[in-house]
Design an enzyme around this catalytic site. Structure first.
Site, PDB file in Angstrom:
ATOM      1  N   GLY A  16       4.894   3.180   7.857  1.00  0.00           N
ATOM      2  CA  GLY A  16       5.922   3.680   7.059  1.00  0.00           C
ATOM      3  C   GLY A  16       6.458   2.509   6.287  1.00  0.00           C
ATOM      4  N   SER A  17       7.877   2.284   6.214  1.00  0.00           N
ATOM      5  CA  SER A  17       8.629   1.275   5.545  1.00  0.00           C
ATOM      6  C   SER A  17       7.927  -0.273   5.895  1.00  0.00           C
ATOM      7  CB  SER A  17      10.050   1.403   5.731  1.00  0.00           C
ATOM      8  OG  SER A  17      10.446   1.142   7.368  1.00  0.00           O
ATOM      9  N   GLU A  20       5.797  -2.041   3.498  1.00  0.00           N
ATOM     10  CA  GLU A  20       6.060  -2.913   2.341  1.00  0.00           C
ATOM     11  C   GLU A  20       6.296  -4.431   2.647  1.00  0.00           C
ATOM     12  OE1 GLU A  20       7.486  -4.372  -0.937  1.00  0.00           O
ATOM     13  OE2 GLU A  20       6.666  -2.327  -0.762  1.00  0.00           O
ATOM     14  N   GLU A  83      13.221  -0.169  15.464  1.00  0.00           N
ATOM     15  CA  GLU A  83      12.542   1.284  15.516  1.00  0.00           C
ATOM     16  C   GLU A  83      13.551   1.938  16.409  1.00  0.00           C
ATOM     17  OE1 GLU A  83      10.445   2.421  13.929  1.00  0.00           O
ATOM     18  OE2 GLU A  83       8.782   1.515  13.643  1.00  0.00           O
TER      19      GLU A  83
END
Length: 169
Positions: A16-17, A20, A83
């Site tokens: 996911g993020s 990046e 998380e």
């Protein structure tokens, strides 16, 4: 180097993020070597009301992501704090995109595989366009909080990573 400086090395599959580099650099406070990989047998879901995705087992699913290599226990702690309790850490087998080599790594799987808030497929490029800036700001706030909680709770961070209902479509 003292024994307290030494830590086992961990490889973590992210999807996911954390794909990046700007987010990874903020959360880990370093830049690990990042390798492209695929995780078979899982699906990458959107989560209603949240800016981040989750994965859950899915027989024919394939999730494209990255492996963050050589992480320390402290790095894992930072990832785990971001998380939260909605995820469980599992060891999974991924396939490296460039070499087709198989590798066992850790990853975070959504704890509730029957969660009605999971839907569709999360899109990394869409997230970058629409939500990355907000997520990076939230990540900065989280790291500031981690260094100096000053009576604030983790829930204050969580409100930054939830989608703005008026912007959802």
């Amino acid at each position: 180097m003292t024994s307290s400086d030494q830590s086992p090395s961990h490889n973590v599959f992210v999807y996911g993020s954390f794909q990046e580099p700007a987010v990874v650099g903020l959360i880990l406070e370093c830049t690990p070597i990042i390798v492209s990989a695929q995780l078979h047998g899982y699906h990458l879901y959107r989560l209603k009301g949240r800016l981040h995705p989750c994965i859950s087992p899915c027989e024919n699913g394939v999730v494209n992501g990255k492996i963050l290599t050589g992480l320390t226990d402290a790095h894992l702690e930072n990832l785990g704090m971001i998380e939260g309790d909605d995820y469980v850490t599992k060891t999974v087998e991924v396939v490296l995109t460039d070499t087709c080599e198989k590798m066992d790594v850790k990853t975070c799987v959504w704890a509730n595989k029957d969660d009605p808030d999971m839907y569709g497929e999360w899109d990394f490029e869409e997230w970058k366009r629409l939500h990355m800036e907000k997520f990076i700001e939230a990540s900065k706030k989280f790291m500031e909080w981690k260094k100096n909680p000053d009576g604030r709770s983790r829930e204050e961070f969580e409100k930054f990573v939830h989608a703005d209902p008026s912007a959802s479509a």
